[in-house]
Design a protein around this motif. Structure first.
Motif, mmCIF file in Angstrom:
data_model
loop_
_atom_site.group_PDB
_atom_site.id
_atom_site.type_symbol
_atom_site.label_atom_id
_atom_site.label_comp_id
_atom_site.label_asym_id
_atom_site.label_seq_id
_atom_site.Cartn_x
_atom_site.Cartn_y
_atom_site.Cartn_z
ATOM 1 N N HIS A 1 0.747 -2.460 0.209
ATOM 2 C CA HIS A 1 -0.134 -2.958 -0.841
ATOM 3 C C HIS A 1 -1.556 -2.899 -0.289
ATOM 4 N N LEU A 2 -2.289 -1.912 -0.762
ATOM 5 C CA LEU A 2 -3.592 -1.606 -0.180
ATOM 6 C C LEU A 2 -4.633 -2.651 -0.540
ATOM 7 N N ARG A 3 -5.557 -2.836 0.377
ATOM 8 C CA ARG A 3 -6.653 -3.781 0.143
ATOM 9 C C ARG A 3 -7.524 -3.250 -0.999
ATOM 10 N N LYS A 4 -7.884 -4.123 -1.924
ATOM 11 C CA LYS A 4 -8.685 -3.717 -3.072
ATOM 12 C C LYS A 4 -10.180 -3.813 -2.759
ATOM 13 N N ASN A 5 -10.947 -3.081 -3.561
ATOM 14 C CA ASN A 5 -12.415 -3.111 -3.466
ATOM 15 C C ASN A 5 -12.930 -2.646 -2.107
ATOM 16 N N THR B 1 6.147 10.822 0.906
ATOM 17 C CA THR B 1 5.166 9.786 0.571
ATOM 18 C C THR B 1 5.020 9.735 -0.946
ATOM 19 N N GLU B 2 4.559 8.589 -1.426
ATOM 20 C CA GLU B 2 4.479 8.414 -2.885
ATOM 21 C C GLU B 2 3.328 7.484 -3.249
ATOM 22 N N THR C 1 -0.982 0.896 -4.360
ATOM 23 C CA THR C 1 0.349 0.796 -3.740
ATOM 24 C C THR C 1 0.795 2.173 -3.272
ATOM 25 N N PHE C 2 1.180 2.234 -2.025
ATOM 26 C CA PHE C 2 1.559 3.503 -1.394
ATOM 27 C C PHE C 2 2.884 3.322 -0.681
#
Length: 546
Positions: A111-115, A155-156, A162-163
């Protein structure tokens, strides 16, 4: 794979040096704040936080997915990972705020960091993460030293933030390996070449990190300016200038002259110089916790060391405290175990072998190596007890250590031949297990202990071959494979405990010392904190308070 790993790391890990120099005030370049306008003297000090770093080589093109001529320290300070390696081996969020692992241990959802923005203003999102992975996986052979790379199946992009990565098999060190400096760090989209393959170079080093390259003159200087749009805590420094100064002694001289403010790293200056600077009383000097281990590999597959009693005699015969203090002036610390207890899974309470000459002699007697009347070298069936220790000839630490070990073994009637060779020949002799004893260093954080065990069970690198004299070798190597696959934390600790205990009891390594980073700096350099990651730099915490 191992050779490539070593080729990439050993020189860098032995030559991690940077000397930091504070330069004069340039208040005209700052933008005074409201508070600083009321206190101009304070504002001047706040603006004057430029560091000048000396480095033996040019920083390289700052390609996050390539090796030489890219310099490790520069890649580490410039690009960011999904996960960071914190104190005590704790894995902490970086560009990924959190992550989930599927029950079968094969799917990692980040769950990637936003902003988060790159330095060119573009967004950091799952699409650009996948683009980075695409080019890395396109060049799997180049990165095959990293176990994770061969395990990635696909990878997706799940959504913008989200990765997902799917592995071919369970592989518990995956999270640790997401923290390495290269190649799993992220270049902004506009930095990619037209064909998308960064193995062919990059257009521009675009990063999410706290620094931006703002000036560069090859082989002379690189200037990094603080990224004022950085998503995280901004560094206290506002500029780092990297000057190319090839000679280490020249850096020491510069420090003494007041031009250089910080010498930092592992094996970066002679240890005599470090002690001399410490004794001068002009500088602060600090030593890090262990970052890796220096040891002898003991070849159990042939010769006298095929006998456990002879291997145990070696453990008792070498006075490691005197050896390490004498050669390193206390900069390194005597090692009791092959992996220091401050590493994950390694604090298991192994009992150190004490220095006990009489015990060593008794063990050799038990092994049938006795001292004939009037002779100084033990014999067995008329054959003298002669062994060979291979070390890296140009290494200024291994050579005197080899001489000290030779002296210790002479006391118990063992003839030790010390052989200094160049790196290439040393590697060939290691890979063919053509040695009795051989100097070797572990990889350190975040690679150990999992990289350590993988090099023990993989044939072809010399360590597996040197353990062929162990009666429990098959079970030991099976445990080493299993520990990398299990997703059960309790089972993992049990396996590591069993592995480390067996290696210790079977005396197939003679731990010598724990490698450390050193730092020397004047008192106005503040807040230096050694990173837990062996290859990272302390710029995030450094301050200047003149």
């Amino acid at each position: 794979m191992f050779s490539k790993f070593k080729g990439l790391y050993v020189p860098l890990l032995l030559v991690l040096l940077f000397s930091i120099m504070l330069t004069g005030c340039k208040t005209e370049s700052s933008q005074p704040s409201e508070s600083s306008a009321k206190t101009p003297e304070s504002a001047t000090k706040t603006a004057d936080k430029t560091l000048t770093i000396s480095w033996p080589k040019d920083i390289g093109p700052l390609n996050p997915h390539e090796y030489t001529p890219n310099e490790f320290f520069a890649q580490g300070m410039y690009y960011e990972p999904l996960i960071d390696y914190g104190e005590g081996g704790k894995l902490v969020p970086k560009l990924a705020e959190s992550w989930d692992i599927s029950e079968d241990g094969k799917e990692y959802t980040f769950h990637l960091r936003k902003n988060v923005k790159f330095t060119d203003g573009s967004d950091f999102d799952a699409k650009v993460v996948q683009k980075n992975f695409d080019t890395i996986l396109k060049n799997r052979d180049m990165h095959s030293w990293l176990g994770l790379i061969s395990q990635i199946d696909k990878t997706e992009v799940v959504d913008a933030n989200t990765f997902k990565i799917t592995l071919k098999n369970r592989y518990y060190p995956a999270l640790q390996e997401f923290a390495v400096v290269r190649p799993l760090r992220f270049l902004g989209d506009a930095g990619f070449p037209d064909d998308g393959n960064t193995a062919n170079g990059i257009k521009k080093p675009i990063t999410t990190g706290p620094w931006e390259l703002t000036e560069y003159k090859k082989d002379e200087v690189a200037v990094f300016t603080r990224n004022e749009n950085y998503w995280g805590t901004k560094p206290k420094l506002n500029k780092i200038v990297v000057k190319v100064i090839p000679d280490g002694e020249a850096r020491v001289l510069a420090l003494e002259k007041g031009d250089i403010d910080l010498i930092y790293g592992e094996g970066v200056i002679s240890l005599d110089s470090f002690v001399s600077l410490k004794k001068s009383g002009k500088f602060e000097t600090t030593i890090s916790d262990p970052v890796a281990s220096r040891a002898l590999i003991v070849n159990s597959s042939k010769g006298p060391f095929a006998d456990l009693n002879v291997r145990l005699a070696l453990q008792h015969a070498v006075n490691k405290t005197a050896l390490v203090d004498g050669v390193t002036n206390g900069v390194e610390k005597a090692a009791d175990t092959i992996i220091s207890s401050n590493f994950p899974y390694a604090n298991i309470g192994l009992k150190p072998f004490d220095y006990n000459v009489e015990e060593a002699k008794a063990l050799l007697d038990k092994a049938g190596w006795t001292l004939p009347a009037g002779k100084t070298i033990r014999e067995k069936e008329g054959k003298p007890l002669e062994i060979e220790l291979v070390y890296m000839g140009p290494d200024q630490i291994e050579k005197p250590m080899a001489a000290a070990i030779q002296s210790d073994l002479q006391q118990i009637g063992v003839s030790l031949k010390t052989t200094g060779v160049e790196r290439e020949l040393r590697n060939k002799r290691m890979e063919s297990a053509d040695f009795d004893l051989l100097f070797w260093n572990t990889y350190g954080a975040p690679y150990d202990p999992h990289s350590f065990v993988s090099t023990n069970y993989e044939p072809g690198y010399g360590i597996f071959e040197s353990q062929q004299g162990l009666p429990m070798k098959d079970e030991l190597h099976k445990q080493m494979k299993d520990v990398l696959l299990t997703v059960d934390e309790k089972e993992r600790q049990q396996l590591y405990t069993s592995i480390f205990t067996t290696l210790h009891d079977q005396a197939v390594y003679l731990p010598i010392s724990y490698l450390t980073n050193i730092a020397v700096y004047p008192s106005y350099v503040k807040d230096l904190k050694f990173p837990a990651h062996r290859d990272e730099t302390p710029f995030d915490t450094l301050d200047i308070q003149k």
